[in-house]
Write an enzyme that holds these catalytic residues in place. Structure first.
Site, PDB file in Angstrom:
ATOM      1  N   ALA A 153       0.792  -1.090   0.022  1.00  0.00           N
ATOM      2  CA  ALA A 153      -0.018   0.066  -0.103  1.00  0.00           C
ATOM      3  C   ALA A 153       0.910   1.374  -0.077  1.00  0.00           C
ATOM      4  O   ALA A 153       0.300   2.420   0.002  1.00  0.00           O
ATOM      5  CB  ALA A 153      -0.978  -0.096   1.236  1.00  0.00           C
TER       6      ALA A 153
ATOM      7  N   TYR B 218       7.984 -13.423 -14.419  1.00  0.00           N
ATOM      8  CA  TYR B 218       7.004 -12.617 -14.007  1.00  0.00           C
ATOM      9  C   TYR B 218       5.864 -13.023 -14.724  1.00  0.00           C
ATOM     10  O   TYR B 218       4.617 -13.295 -14.187  1.00  0.00           O
ATOM     11  CB  TYR B 218       7.092 -11.084 -14.844  1.00  0.00           C
ATOM     12  CG  TYR B 218       6.254 -10.065 -14.346  1.00  0.00           C
ATOM     13  CD1 TYR B 218       6.041  -9.792 -13.044  1.00  0.00           C
ATOM     14  CD2 TYR B 218       5.262  -9.683 -15.487  1.00  0.00           C
ATOM     15  CE1 TYR B 218       5.100  -8.844 -12.679  1.00  0.00           C
ATOM     16  CE2 TYR B 218       4.348  -8.800 -15.072  1.00  0.00           C
ATOM     17  CZ  TYR B 218       4.036  -8.394 -13.837  1.00  0.00           C
ATOM     18  OH  TYR B 218       3.166  -7.562 -13.354  1.00  0.00           O
TER      19      TYR B 218
END
Length: 274
Positions: free
Chosen positions: A9, A158
């Site tokens: 966050a 990824y």
């Protein structure tokens, strides 16, 4: 108002998601690695008094377990869990537990977090949101080399990690949880800062066509705050709309195998760290 836990966050999409959810008066739990940075960020956030900060390093399974324990101890309800944190790395790196770092941060840390929170998630009927990417369509898991010790590339690592996010989402839905995965778009943020050479050049050339972090947060915010039809449970979203994910992501045998291996890895690694 909702109680929402979110990883990652303090930057990029996660930061913009947190800001938007706080602006709407929700209570947030930040599961973050850098506590100092998190407290600094709060100084400029709306309704900062509605935030609880818990230390959580997704690259260290013992840290994830401790974070889950603290969350369970301090909260008796959770409406939404947003597994937002992620990363990409040009060189093959390993986590503190000896796991390939894309796999560890993007998938296995979040897998353990959910696993440890299951009593609360079931009690609260928590909605679980996993950030994936269109890169998941390039993913092809080799369960004999899940840590890519043999043929490593950034794109493969990824893509595989983002495929894991979609597989995990669909497994959760099949197990009776409410869960969604999403592609936020290609975002103009610090996400590509760990790249160099050709990859970094390609990232810079693509910047004019990228979304802002706030635009990228749009689908996460939409999924967190809206009740969706039951038939959309387990679905992959783009631009706040359901889309069909890759063929492999919809293969229940691959979903089950990933769950089995993930369970085995967290049990082994936590056992060796105890």
């Amino acid at each position: 108002m909702k109680k929402i836990a979110i990883t990652g966050a303090t930057s990029g999409i996660g930061l913009e998601t947190a800001k938007a959810l706080l602006e709407k008066g929700n209570h947030l739990i930040f599961l973050i690695r850098d506590i100092k940075k998190g407290k600094q960020m709060l100084a400029s956030m709306p309704n900062a008094e509605n935030v609880q900060i818990i230390s959580c390093d997704l690259a260290e399974l013992s840290s994830v377990k401790k974070a889950a324990e603290e969350l369970l101890k301090t909260n008796d309800h959770l409406d939404v869990l947003i597994n937002n944190a992620g990363g990409t790395f040009e060189k093959r790196l390993e986590s503190k537990d000896g796991l390939e770092l894309h796999f560890a941060i993007n998938h296995l840390g979040h897998f353990l977090l959910v696993k440890e929170l299951i009593p609360l998630l079931k009690k609260s009927h928590t909605k679980i949101i996993n950030l994936s990417s269109e890169a998941h369509k390039a993913g092809k898991l080799d369960f004999n080399d899940i840590h890519l010790k043999n043929k490593y590339s950034t794109l493969k690592a990824y893509g595989n990690a983002k495929l894991c996010n979609v597989l995990f989402t669909k497994s959760l839905a099949r197990k009776g949880f409410t869960s969604y995965s999403l592609h936020p778009g290609v975002i103009d943020s610090g996400f590509g800062n760990n790249l160099s050479g050709l990859f970094r050049l390609m990232w810079k050339l693509g910047k004019p066509f990228m979304k802002s972090p706030r635009q990228g947060a749009s689908t996460s915010i939409y999924l967190a705050l809206n009740e969706l039809p039951k038939e959309q449970n387990g679905v992959y979203f783009k631009n706040r709309k359901p889309f069909r994910s890759s063929v492999d992501s919809r293969n229940t045998a691959i979903q089950d195998k990933l769950w089995e291996i993930s369970e085995k890895l967290v049990t082994e690694k936590l056992g060796s760290n105890s």
